[in-house]
Design a protein around this motif. Structure first.
Motif, PDB file in Angstrom:
ATOM      1  N   ASN A   1       0.818  -1.223   0.000  1.00 30.56           N
ATOM      2  CA  ASN A   1       0.000   0.000   0.000  1.00 30.56           C
ATOM      3  C   ASN A   1       0.842   1.258   0.000  1.00 30.56           C
ATOM      4  O   ASN A   1       0.478   2.251  -0.638  1.00 30.56           O
ATOM      5  CB  ASN A   1      -0.937   0.009   1.217  1.00 30.56           C
ATOM      6  CG  ASN A   1      -2.003  -1.061   1.071  1.00 30.56           C
ATOM      7  OD1 ASN A   1      -2.197  -1.597  -0.023  1.00 30.56           O
ATOM      8  ND2 ASN A   1      -2.675  -1.373   2.166  1.00 30.56           N
TER       9      ASN A   1
ATOM     10  N   ASP B   1      -6.776  -7.471  -6.334  1.00 27.91           N
ATOM     11  CA  ASP B   1      -6.870  -6.567  -5.203  1.00 27.91           C
ATOM     12  C   ASP B   1      -5.958  -5.348  -5.407  1.00 27.91           C
ATOM     13  O   ASP B   1      -6.337  -4.207  -5.142  1.00 27.91           O
ATOM     14  CB  ASP B   1      -6.468  -7.308  -3.918  1.00 27.91           C
ATOM     15  CG  ASP B   1      -6.474  -6.385  -2.722  1.00 27.91           C
ATOM     16  OD1 ASP B   1      -7.573  -6.031  -2.273  1.00 27.91           O
ATOM     17  OD2 ASP B   1      -5.376  -5.972  -2.270  1.00 27.91           O
TER      18      ASP B   1
ATOM     19  N   THR C   1      -7.513  -3.109  -8.067  1.00 27.04           N
ATOM     20  CA  THR C   1      -8.654  -2.349  -7.545  1.00 27.04           C
ATOM     21  C   THR C   1      -8.162  -1.174  -6.719  1.00 27.04           C
ATOM     22  O   THR C   1      -8.632  -0.045  -6.872  1.00 27.04           O
ATOM     23  CB  THR C   1      -9.532  -3.267  -6.654  1.00 27.04           C
ATOM     24  OG1 THR C   1      -9.857  -4.409  -7.428  1.00 27.04           O
ATOM     25  CG2 THR C   1     -10.804  -2.577  -6.202  1.00 27.04           C
ATOM     26  N   ARG C   2      -7.193  -1.454  -5.856  1.00 21.75           N
ATOM     27  CA  ARG C   2      -6.661  -0.385  -5.005  1.00 21.75           C
ATOM     28  C   ARG C   2      -6.045   0.728  -5.869  1.00 21.75           C
ATOM     29  O   ARG C   2      -6.270   1.908  -5.654  1.00 21.75           O
ATOM     30  CB  ARG C   2      -5.621  -0.973  -4.057  1.00 21.75           C
ATOM     31  CG  ARG C   2      -5.125   0.034  -3.092  1.00 21.75           C
ATOM     32  CD  ARG C   2      -4.707  -0.555  -1.757  1.00 21.75           C
ATOM     33  NE  ARG C   2      -4.472   0.570  -0.859  1.00 21.75           N
ATOM     34  CZ  ARG C   2      -5.164   0.803   0.219  1.00 21.75           C
ATOM     35  NH1 ARG C   2      -6.145   0.009   0.568  1.00 21.75           N
ATOM     36  NH2 ARG C   2      -4.886   1.854   0.963  1.00 21.75           N
TER      37      ARG C   2
ATOM     38  N   LYS D   1      -6.664   1.460  -9.024  1.00 23.86           N
ATOM     39  CA  LYS D   1      -7.666   2.208  -9.795  1.00 23.86           C
ATOM     40  C   LYS D   1      -8.470   3.142  -8.899  1.00 23.86           C
ATOM     41  O   LYS D   1      -8.969   4.168  -9.364  1.00 23.86           O
ATOM     42  CB  LYS D   1      -8.598   1.249 -10.552  1.00 23.86           C
ATOM     43  CG  LYS D   1      -7.925   0.621 -11.771  1.00 23.86           C
ATOM     44  CD  LYS D   1      -8.932  -0.196 -12.575  1.00 23.86           C
ATOM     45  CE  LYS D   1      -8.343  -0.661 -13.899  1.00 23.86           C
ATOM     46  NZ  LYS D   1      -9.259  -1.559 -14.624  1.00 23.86           N
ATOM     47  N   THR D   2      -8.625   2.775  -7.631  1.00 22.56           N
ATOM     48  CA  THR D   2      -9.316   3.660  -6.691  1.00 22.56           C
ATOM     49  C   THR D   2      -8.456   4.898  -6.429  1.00 22.56           C
ATOM     50  O   THR D   2      -8.951   6.020  -6.407  1.00 22.56           O
ATOM     51  CB  THR D   2      -9.579   2.922  -5.358  1.00 22.56           C
ATOM     52  OG1 THR D   2     -10.191   1.690  -5.666  1.00 22.56           O
ATOM     53  CG2 THR D   2     -10.457   3.723  -4.426  1.00 22.56           C
ATOM     54  N   LEU D   3      -7.156   4.660  -6.249  1.00 26.49           N
ATOM     55  CA  LEU D   3      -6.254   5.777  -5.960  1.00 26.49           C
ATOM     56  C   LEU D   3      -6.020   6.655  -7.186  1.00 26.49           C
ATOM     57  O   LEU D   3      -5.881   7.874  -7.073  1.00 26.49           O
ATOM     58  CB  LEU D   3      -4.897   5.246  -5.465  1.00 26.49           C
ATOM     59  CG  LEU D   3      -4.857   4.566  -4.093  1.00 26.49           C
ATOM     60  CD1 LEU D   3      -3.543   3.816  -3.891  1.00 26.49           C
ATOM     61  CD2 LEU D   3      -5.046   5.600  -2.982  1.00 26.49           C
TER      62      LEU D   3
ATOM     63  N   PRO E   1      -7.760   6.890 -10.745  1.00 27.46           N
ATOM     64  CA  PRO E   1      -8.745   6.403 -11.718  1.00 27.46           C
ATOM     65  C   PRO E   1      -8.260   6.465 -13.176  1.00 27.46           C
ATOM     66  O   PRO E   1      -8.653   5.633 -13.988  1.00 27.46           O
ATOM     67  CB  PRO E   1      -9.940   7.347 -11.502  1.00 27.46           C
ATOM     68  CG  PRO E   1      -9.754   7.899 -10.122  1.00 27.46           C
ATOM     69  CD  PRO E   1      -8.277   7.937  -9.868  1.00 27.46           C
TER      70      PRO E   1
END
Ligand code: SAH
Ligand code: SF4
Ligand code: F3S
Length: 428
Positions: A237, A279, A282-283, A285-287, A289
């Motif tokens: 992360n 996972d 996804t993380r 693309k969230t951070l 876009p």
């Protein structure tokens, strides 16, 4: 004296070639693009798949035919590393063999006929290579050598040896020098860049890849930082958050998948599962876009069933990669999978590759359509006949009328058309 150099394979080989040109420059060689004029012909080889390796010997034959009398031929790079003296035996016109991990020995080896320098323990990580003035606003920078991973299909650890990071002060010095010479964008290179800092060959303060990115981004002349390849396993992360928030780090990333099937990932010894991979995506693309994601996929790995392949297609559907490099599994000597008997028939692997690529083409068409009307900040890399070409931070390649803009300028470009996945724009 003139030097002709042919470079195959990946960006690490391109960088090694630059180093060889730099080192040979010190002893009187200038590059030529005409092999028949050269006093020294170097072939910097790749052995990641069988085909380029096979091509090598026909290429040596060609060079031997057209070379000047007395001109030398040297085989360098990854095939040199693992075939060594066998190359001299198979191709008597070759004068020397220099492995991928032994690049700093180039000026010495050219003087020794039939020499072979392929020591896998040789350590060039603290060697400061002679460099030439950068030829573009983009430059390559190696941050580590070798690879410790031993994926069961891959020959690279046998051609480039164990992983050693290059000391951070050397990297910062080199990057600063490049920036002062006009470089705006650097591409950091290594087989597992985000594993940076795990091993150095001399005492070194504790650092990791995120620290390195942070330090490099403090160099004011450098505007963009890219890197390849990070390994999905090391995408924690902290790294993803730094990637998302450091404004100089381009928002495009290569995340090599290899397979979407857990059974195959395990057989490949990749160290992650499809769930972990998804996972991380996804993380990310969230951070970020707008992130651009590229990947590598191997089809037809030994034991791959139609269901395993469906799992790979499923990840393609979920991630919708912006760039896909896909390959049919190629058995490589020295790798564990070489001797496995559960090989996938060639026709089946080819059919799967075809399916994967044609589905990806459709995705690219849809993605290109969705780009219409968007505006990107583009760094102009070249201009030919008034048409500029450059990339957005997230990796989209755009061409547009240059107007008054020049190479090295950042311009806002609006996407106005697309053709077969490539984007045309207009300065906004
Ligand atoms: N270090 C990088 C890859 C370097 S090799 C990583 O871990 O992703 C570049 C790509 O070549 C790999 O990602 C893989 O997709 C492909 N490759 C490597 N060995 C291969 C083989 N034996 N057959 C087919 N493709 C291979
Ligand atoms: Fe090869 Fe795996 Fe190392 Fe990449 S991580 S270079 S695929 S062994
Ligand atoms: Fe690169 Fe080919 Fe060697 S991909 S690391 S040049 S085997």
């Amino acid at each position: 004296m003139k030097l002709y150099i042919e470079t195959m394979g990946c960006a690490m080989n391109s960088r090694d070639s630059e180093h060889m040109v730099g080192e040979l420059g010190k002893v009187g060689y200038t590059p030529t693009s005409e092999p028949s004029e050269a006093d020294l012909i170097l072939i910097n080889t790749c052995s990641v798949r069988e085909k380029p390796e096979r091509k090598l010997f026909s290429e040596i034959g060609q060079f031997a035919k057209i070379k000047k009398p007395g001109a030398k031929i040297g085989v360098c790079g990854c095939t040199a590393s693992h075939m060594g003296a066998e190359i001299l035996k198979k191709a008597p016109s070759v004068n020397f063999v220099l492995g991928a991990r032994n690049v700093s020995k180039i000026s010495q080896i050219i003087k020794q006929d039939k020499a072979v320098a392929i020591d896998l323990d040789h350590d060039d990580s603290t060697y400061v290579f002679a460099s030439q003035a950068p030829s573009s606003i983009k430059a390559l920078l190696n941050i580590s050598i070798g690879c410790d991973k031993h994926c069961t299909y891959c020959i690279v650890p046998h051609t480039r040896g164990k992983e050693i990071s290059i000391p951070m002060d050397l990297l910062l010095k080199e990057a600063d020098k490049l920036a002062q010479a006009g470089v705006k964008e650097i591409l950091l290179l290594g087989q597992n860049v985000n594993n940076y800092g795990v091993r150095f060959s001399t005492a070194h303060p504790k650092v990791n890849f995120t620290t390195l990115l942070e330090k490099l981004s403090q160099i004011s002349g450098l505007k963009r930082i890219r890197f390849t390849s990070p390994h999905p396993l090391h995408m924690d992360n902290v790294f993803l958050e730094h990637f998302a928030t450091n404004p100089k780090v381009c928002k495009s990333i290569h995340i090599p998948l290899q397979s979407g099937s857990n059974a195959i990932l395990k057989a490949m010894k990749r160290g992650y599962s499809r769930e972990w991979y998804l996972d991380r995506i996804t993380r990310l693309k969230t951070l970020v876009p707008e992130v651009g994601i590229s990947t590598d996929i191997i089809v037809g790995f030994p034991g791959e069933t139609p269901k395993d392949f469906e799992d790979t297609l499923d990840i393609l559907e979920q991630v919708r990669f912006d760039t896909l490099y896909s390959f049919i599994y190629s058995p490589r000597p020295l790798t564990p999978s070489y001797t496995w008997e559960n090989k996938v028939p060639k026709e089946e692997a080819s059919a799967h590759l075809e399916r994967l690529q044609s589905r990806h083409k459709e995705i690219l068409e849809q993605k290109a359509r969705a780009e219409l009307g968007k505006t990107h900040e583009v760094l102009i890399e070249k201009i030919a006949e008034g048409v500029a070409e450059g990339r957005s931070g997230n990796g989209r390649l755009l061409s547009f009328e240059a107007g008054g803009a020049g190479v090295g300028d950042f311009v806002a470009v609006k996407v106005v058309a697309h053709h077969k996945g490539s984007l045309k724009g207009r300065i906004a």
